[in-house]
Design an enzyme around this catalytic site. Structure first.
Site, PDB file in Angstrom:
ATOM      1  CB  SER A  58      -0.984   0.009   1.329  1.00 46.93           C
ATOM      2  OG  SER A  58      -0.150   0.203   2.365  1.00 46.93           O
ATOM      3  CE  LYS A 131      -2.907   2.394   4.635  1.00 46.83           C
ATOM      4  NZ  LYS A 131      -2.669   1.481   3.605  1.00 46.83           N
TER       5      LYS A 131
END
Length: 292
Positions: A58, A131
């Site tokens: 990701s 993230k």
């Protein structure tokens, strides 16, 4: 052999005891140093730094599967996260759990996993995520302006770190992060809006909601493994000129506003060098002999 005498010519028993203590053999000293090093590693992992394994794609190509990053766990004790930083956090109930590795079944595997957890080199838990911070409390975040994410009215130029963006022509879906588009959100107080750099596969705040700052473990500031990928994780320049929430545009911000990361990294190195230097002095002291 010459003995060490006091001014009155008598033997000092305390000096004699100190000399006896310095003569610890290596086979006794080495386990002691290993115990000290292990205790230092546990303390550092608990309060200062922790290494995290990257289990998914990701954050590609900033972070690849199998990378290990160092996370500064103390920086957000003195300030809040900043836009553009890469952070490790625990997902809320809305966040889909990552695929967790199967727990070891044999004794050696269990011991290894326990030791890895203590010193911070094991795989992350199923609710640990990594993230990039896109919005901080009060920011207005939406997409898209000509395909770009907008923060407080300013489109972000993300070509330097975003790989394989989501399609712009798909309608937004609040339950799935397949589309690049999402409606404007005002980041609530005490929370941050995060997105993965590999937007096509990242499940992030677009569909799973903002993350409480209290859930943030720390800032990932360096890739430490594999060795050929050793590099820092600075804040991209596109975040430097963003206006503050409901305020006039702010002046340029430093590319990397986190000097604490470097200081924290030095602390364990200094501690380890101190232990080794102490050990060297002890061995050097044993080697010195006075002869008549």
């Amino acid at each position: 052999m010459v003995q060490m005498l006091d001014e009155d010519g008598t033997v000092d028993p305390w000096r004699r005891r100190r000399r006896i203590r310095r003569q610890m053999p290596l086979w006794q000293e080495l386990p002691l140093l290993l115990v000290v090093a292990f205790c230092l590693a546990v303390l550092i992992r608990t309060f200062l730094l922790q290494a995290f394994f990257i289990p998914s794609g990701s954050m590609e190509n900033t972070l690849l599967i199998g990378d290990r990053v160092l996370v500064n766990k103390v920086v957000y004790d003195v300030r809040d996260p900043v836009r553009g930083e890469v952070v490790v956090f625990r997902g809320t109930d809305r966040w889909v759990a990552q695929e967790a590795p199967a727990p070891p079944t044999n004794f050696a595997g269990k011991v290894g996993r326990t030791l890895g957890d203590l010193v911070g080199i094991s795989r992350p838990g199923e609710k640990d995520f990594i993230k990039r911070v896109i919005g901080v409390p009060g920011d207005r975040v939406w997409c898209c302006d000509k395909g770009r994410v907008v923060v407080n009215g300013v489109p972000l130029e993300e070509q330097g770190y975003v790989s394989e963006d989501s399609p712009v022509d798909l309608p937004p879906n609040p339950k799935e992060c397949r589309s690049r588009q999402f409606t404007e959100i005002v980041v609530p107080p005490g929370q941050i809006f995060v997105m993965g750099d590999h937007r096509l596969v990242s499940q992030d705040a677009r569909c799973q909601g903002p993350v409480p700052i209290d859930n943030v473990v720390g800032r990932a500031f360096m890739i430490v493994w594999p060795s050929q990928r050793w590099t820092t994780l600075p804040v991209p320049e596109t975040f430097g000129d963003l206006p503050q929430p409901n305020a006039a545009p702010a002046g340029p911000a430093p590319v990397d506003p986190d000097p604490v990361g470097g200081v924290v990294l030095i602390l364990p190195v200094a501690a380890a060098l101190s232990v080794l230097a102490r050990s060297g002095r002890l061995r050097h002291g044993r080697g010195r002999r006075l002869h008549p």
